[in-house]
Design a protein around this motif. Structure first.
Motif, PDB file in Angstrom:
ATOM      1  N   VAL A 127       0.783  -1.316  -0.039  1.00 34.50           N
ATOM      2  CA  VAL A 127       0.059   0.058   0.164  1.00 34.50           C
ATOM      3  C   VAL A 127       0.919   1.167  -0.061  1.00 34.50           C
ATOM      4  CG1 VAL A 127      -1.795   1.422   1.437  1.00 34.50           C
ATOM      5  CG2 VAL A 127      -2.161  -1.183   1.163  1.00 34.50           C
ATOM      6  N   LEU A 128       1.930   1.290   0.804  1.00 32.48           N
ATOM      7  CA  LEU A 128       2.787   2.534   0.917  1.00 32.48           C
ATOM      8  C   LEU A 128       3.452   2.634  -0.392  1.00 32.48           C
ATOM      9  CD1 LEU A 128       4.468   2.011   4.441  1.00 32.48           C
ATOM     10  CD2 LEU A 128       2.684   3.581   3.553  1.00 32.48           C
ATOM     11  N   LEU A 129       3.865   1.499  -1.265  1.00 30.64           N
ATOM     12  CA  LEU A 129       4.520   1.636  -2.611  1.00 30.64           C
ATOM     13  C   LEU A 129       3.573   1.851  -3.506  1.00 30.64           C
ATOM     14  CD1 LEU A 129       6.739   0.860  -4.456  1.00 30.64           C
ATOM     15  CD2 LEU A 129       5.681  -1.316  -4.616  1.00 30.64           C
ATOM     16  N   LEU A 130       2.470   1.556  -3.489  1.00 28.55           N
ATOM     17  CA  LEU A 130       1.225   2.363  -4.484  1.00 28.55           C
ATOM     18  C   LEU A 130       1.392   3.905  -4.186  1.00 28.55           C
ATOM     19  CD1 LEU A 130      -1.168  -0.437  -4.612  1.00 28.55           C
ATOM     20  CD2 LEU A 130      -0.046   0.202  -6.321  1.00 28.55           C
ATOM     21  N   ALA A 131       1.166   4.110  -3.076  1.00 31.21           N
ATOM     22  CA  ALA A 131       0.951   5.515  -2.479  1.00 31.21           C
ATOM     23  C   ALA A 131       2.004   6.481  -2.851  1.00 31.21           C
ATOM     24  CB  ALA A 131       0.503   5.721  -0.967  1.00 31.21           C
ATOM     25  N   ALA A 132       3.262   5.738  -2.769  1.00 31.03           N
ATOM     26  CA  ALA A 132       4.726   6.611  -2.841  1.00 31.03           C
ATOM     27  C   ALA A 132       5.068   6.623  -4.290  1.00 31.03           C
ATOM     28  CB  ALA A 132       5.388   6.084  -1.775  1.00 31.03           C
ATOM     29  N   ILE A 133       4.905   5.664  -4.786  1.00 36.45           N
ATOM     30  CA  ILE A 133       5.536   5.708  -6.300  1.00 36.45           C
ATOM     31  C   ILE A 133       5.205   6.778  -7.174  1.00 36.45           C
ATOM     32  CG2 ILE A 133       3.984   3.988  -7.554  1.00 36.45           C
ATOM     33  CD1 ILE A 133       6.087   2.312  -8.397  1.00 36.45           C
ATOM     34  N   ALA A 318      -3.146   3.775  -7.076  1.00 40.27           N
ATOM     35  CA  ALA A 318      -3.537   3.368  -5.595  1.00 40.27           C
ATOM     36  C   ALA A 318      -4.619   3.567  -4.860  1.00 40.27           C
ATOM     37  CB  ALA A 318      -2.362   4.285  -5.045  1.00 40.27           C
ATOM     38  N   GLY A 319      -5.357   4.560  -5.195  1.00 41.36           N
ATOM     39  CA  GLY A 319      -6.913   4.871  -4.825  1.00 41.36           C
ATOM     40  C   GLY A 319      -7.510   3.719  -5.079  1.00 41.36           C
ATOM     41  N   VAL A 320      -7.510   2.966  -6.173  1.00 46.78           N
ATOM     42  CA  VAL A 320      -8.330   1.688  -6.355  1.00 46.78           C
ATOM     43  C   VAL A 320      -8.032   0.688  -5.438  1.00 46.78           C
ATOM     44  CG1 VAL A 320      -9.122   0.298  -8.215  1.00 46.78           C
ATOM     45  CG2 VAL A 320      -8.676   2.597  -8.800  1.00 46.78           C
ATOM     46  N   ALA A 321      -6.640   0.413  -5.231  1.00 43.97           N
ATOM     47  CA  ALA A 321      -6.312  -0.684  -4.304  1.00 43.97           C
ATOM     48  C   ALA A 321      -6.834  -0.119  -2.921  1.00 43.97           C
ATOM     49  CB  ALA A 321      -4.874  -0.879  -4.610  1.00 43.97           C
ATOM     50  N   LEU A 322      -6.574   0.900  -2.349  1.00 45.48           N
ATOM     51  CA  LEU A 322      -7.177   1.285  -1.090  1.00 45.48           C
ATOM     52  C   LEU A 322      -8.450   1.151  -0.747  1.00 45.48           C
ATOM     53  CD1 LEU A 322      -4.771   4.385  -0.608  1.00 45.48           C
ATOM     54  CD2 LEU A 322      -4.736   2.245   0.635  1.00 45.48           C
ATOM     55  N   ALA A 323      -9.253   1.550  -1.842  1.00 48.50           N
ATOM     56  CA  ALA A 323     -10.725   1.299  -1.760  1.00 48.50           C
ATOM     57  C   ALA A 323     -11.180  -0.185  -1.531  1.00 48.50           C
ATOM     58  CB  ALA A 323     -11.338   1.795  -3.206  1.00 48.50           C
ATOM     59  N   GLN A 324     -10.248  -1.104  -1.620  1.00 49.27           N
ATOM     60  CA  GLN A 324     -10.614  -2.384  -1.428  1.00 49.27           C
ATOM     61  C   GLN A 324     -10.278  -2.913   0.077  1.00 49.27           C
ATOM     62  OE1 GLN A 324     -12.010  -4.124  -3.763  1.00 49.27           O
ATOM     63  NE2 GLN A 324     -11.932  -2.187  -4.844  1.00 49.27           N
ATOM     64  N   LEU A 325      -9.673  -1.878   0.746  1.00 51.87           N
ATOM     65  CA  LEU A 325      -9.041  -2.172   2.210  1.00 51.87           C
ATOM     66  C   LEU A 325      -9.694  -1.248   3.008  1.00 51.87           C
ATOM     67  CD1 LEU A 325      -5.251  -2.305   1.484  1.00 51.87           C
ATOM     68  CD2 LEU A 325      -6.794  -4.482   2.034  1.00 51.87           C
ATOM     69  N   THR A 326     -10.080  -0.213   2.720  1.00 49.21           N
ATOM     70  CA  THR A 326     -10.783   0.851   3.776  1.00 49.21           C
ATOM     71  C   THR A 326     -11.683   1.532   2.997  1.00 49.21           C
ATOM     72  OG1 THR A 326     -10.206   2.744   5.323  1.00 49.21           O
ATOM     73  CG2 THR A 326      -9.244   2.680   3.070  1.00 49.21           C
ATOM     74  N   ASN A 327     -12.694   2.309   3.871  1.00 45.33           N
ATOM     75  CA  ASN A 327     -13.643   3.183   3.407  1.00 45.33           C
ATOM     76  C   ASN A 327     -13.243   4.263   2.625  1.00 45.33           C
ATOM     77  OD1 ASN A 327     -15.802   1.526   4.505  1.00 45.33           O
ATOM     78  ND2 ASN A 327     -15.598   2.460   6.463  1.00 45.33           N
ATOM     79  N   VAL A 328     -13.952   4.776   1.648  1.00 45.96           N
ATOM     80  CA  VAL A 328     -13.705   5.829   0.963  1.00 45.96           C
ATOM     81  C   VAL A 328     -14.173   7.181   1.324  1.00 45.96           C
ATOM     82  CG1 VAL A 328     -13.603   6.813  -1.365  1.00 45.96           C
ATOM     83  CG2 VAL A 328     -13.622   4.260  -1.301  1.00 45.96           C
ATOM     84  N   GLY A 329     -13.262   8.293   1.659  1.00 45.01           N
ATOM     85  CA  GLY A 329     -13.789   9.408   2.208  1.00 45.01           C
ATOM     86  C   GLY A 329     -13.068  10.655   1.881  1.00 45.01           C
ATOM     87  N   PRO A 330     -13.446  11.885   2.393  1.00 43.20           N
ATOM     88  CA  PRO A 330     -12.720  12.970   1.912  1.00 43.20           C
ATOM     89  C   PRO A 330     -11.246  13.100   2.411  1.00 43.20           C
ATOM     90  CG  PRO A 330     -14.702  13.796   2.564  1.00 43.20           C
ATOM     91  CD  PRO A 330     -14.644  12.198   2.702  1.00 43.20           C
ATOM     92  N   ASN A 331     -11.140  12.416   3.661  1.00 43.06           N
ATOM     93  CA  ASN A 331      -9.857  12.460   4.328  1.00 43.06           C
ATOM     94  C   ASN A 331      -8.754  11.219   4.001  1.00 43.06           C
ATOM     95  OD1 ASN A 331     -10.277  14.759   5.703  1.00 43.06           O
ATOM     96  ND2 ASN A 331     -11.553  13.689   7.126  1.00 43.06           N
ATOM     97  N   LEU A 332      -9.238  10.377   3.120  1.00 42.55           N
ATOM     98  CA  LEU A 332      -8.630   8.951   2.713  1.00 42.55           C
ATOM     99  C   LEU A 332      -7.033   9.573   2.367  1.00 42.55           C
ATOM    100  CD1 LEU A 332      -8.149   5.885   2.127  1.00 42.55           C
ATOM    101  CD2 LEU A 332      -8.968   6.513  -0.434  1.00 42.55           C
TER     102      LEU A 332
END
Length: 407
Positions: A127-133, A318-332
């Protein structure tokens, strides 16, 4: 127990572990004589040995053989029956055997708990890799401190939510549509940010920080106006649900397993783009020496926009991947922007291999420290470590070399 599928037979046998019904035990004995699959046979043997240990009429030598057979088994019922024999048995030999078996089980349990921690660390690292790359490109290659990077991740997550709303019955394949859609949405927003704000601020990193922070607030408020401040949930496809059960203690959840693989695919695809395509060559040329690149006929402004769009598009993925792990919100995105900068700086600014190494290292370190210190203190300890590390090696794990790096 007679199912042609060995996995179904194994599951059926596991459900009968600890069952003391004589009819059930007779059925297990009959199946034991016929079973050819070693995994299924092992579960049946465990069930029958537990029955021997619980039978008050069993002989001491039978119980000792049963204890030796189940020593190291991770079934909860085995641990319980061994503790009972350790507390209730009058025979010293049986108590010693039960004690040795429990120690062997504890040792195996610790090993699999360590493996479970490493797996969760790898999933956090992916997750950090997707967010940071994407940030490794915009910050590491272009030298732009983009505080709106987290909001570009958020846009990718909301794109996934919108795609599922458009195709309410297509949860199983909607991710295939959401991935390119999220890339395009975040990339286009990134190009607009670069053309509208950042192109006037190259070479002034503090100004880009303030300007993009303002952009991040605008994007957050826009999402609140359009989608409301409430969190939205994204339906996980069935093929990403559930877990691969290795044993009663260790299992690999499919959603995290897929995200680890997906993060590596994105990483190597980006490496391919930067190393083997014309755009990648131009990006490296402009980042190393803008003046010489322009003298060679490269349109640096166009390259800047495309590079920023590429990094922003990867943030959307990365947001697509994170949507499978947590809720989607303005502060994501706010949850990952600081971690993303830490990964890029720790790995070495502008070095993608350093980003990969740093992401997985920090993810595993976080998950190892968390059980001992708690989630918040674990993050603080990792941050302190990075600060101390940067004091010794200011350019990170894999610093750039050559004249461009010195400049």
């Amino acid at each position: 127990l007679a199912n042609p599928n060995p996995l179904a037979r194994r599951e059926a046998a596991q459900r009968l572990v600890g069952n003391a019904d004589p009819v059930v035990l007779d059925a297990l004995r009959l199946r034991q004589a016929e079973e050819a699959n070693p995994l299924v046979k092992g579960v049946i043997d465990t069930a029958l040995n537990i029955a021997v240990l619980r039978d008050p009429a069993s002989q001491l030598n039978e119980r000792l053989n049963a204890i030796d057979a189940v020593a190291g088994s991770l079934e909860p019922a085995v641990r319980n029956v061994l503790r009972d024999r350790l507390a209730q048995s009058d025979a010293a030999a049986e108590r010693n055997a039960a004690d040795r078996a429990l120690k062997k089980i504890d040792l195996r349990t610790e090993r699999y708990e360590t493996a479970d921690t490493i797996f969760f660390g790898l999933s956090l690292g992916s997750v950090l890799l997707l967010a940071a790359i994407g940030l490794a490109i915009t910050f590491g290659v272009m030298g732009v401190i983009n505080m709106a990077h987290g909001e570009l991740i958020m846009l990718g997550a909301y794109t996934t939510f919108v795609v599922q709303q458009i195709f309410p019955d297509g949860h199983e394949w909607s991710l295939l549509v959401a991935l390119p859609a999220a890339f395009l949405v975040s990339a286009l927003v990134g190009i607009v940010i670069e053309r509208g704000v950042i192109r006037f601020l190259y070479g002034r990193p503090l100004e880009t920080l303030l300007a993009t922070f303002g952009v991040s607030l605008i994007l957050q408020q826009a999402v609140r106006v359009i989608f409301s401040p409430l969190n939205r949930s994204v339906v996980t496809p069935e093929w990403m649900s559930g877990a691969l059960q290795i044993n009663p203690i260790f299992s690999l959840t499919y959603n995290r397993l897929y995200i680890i693989v997906f993060a590596l695919i994105v990483f190597f695809a980006l490496q391919l783009v930067l190393k083997k395509t014309r755009l990648g060559l131009q990006v490296r040329a402009v980042s190393q020496n803008r003046g010489t690149a322009r003298a060679m006929g490269i349109r640096s402004e166009r390259v800047n926009a495309l590079t920023f769009g590429l990094g922003s598009g990867i943030a959307g993925i990365a947001g697509v991947a994170l949507a499978q792990l947590t809720n989607v919100g303005p502060n994501l995105g706010q949850s990952y922007i600081i971690d993303s900068f830490m990964v890029v700086v720790f790995g070495g600014v502008g070095n993608l291999w350093g980003t990969l190494t740093a992401a997985f290292s920090l993810g595993i370190a976080n998950k190892i420290i968390e059980p001992m210190a708690g989630a918040v203190l674990a993050k603080i300890m990792v941050l302190v470590f990075i600060i101390l590390f940067i004091q010794r090696k200011p350019r990170g794990l894999f610093p750039q070399r050559g004249r461009a790096a010195e400049e």
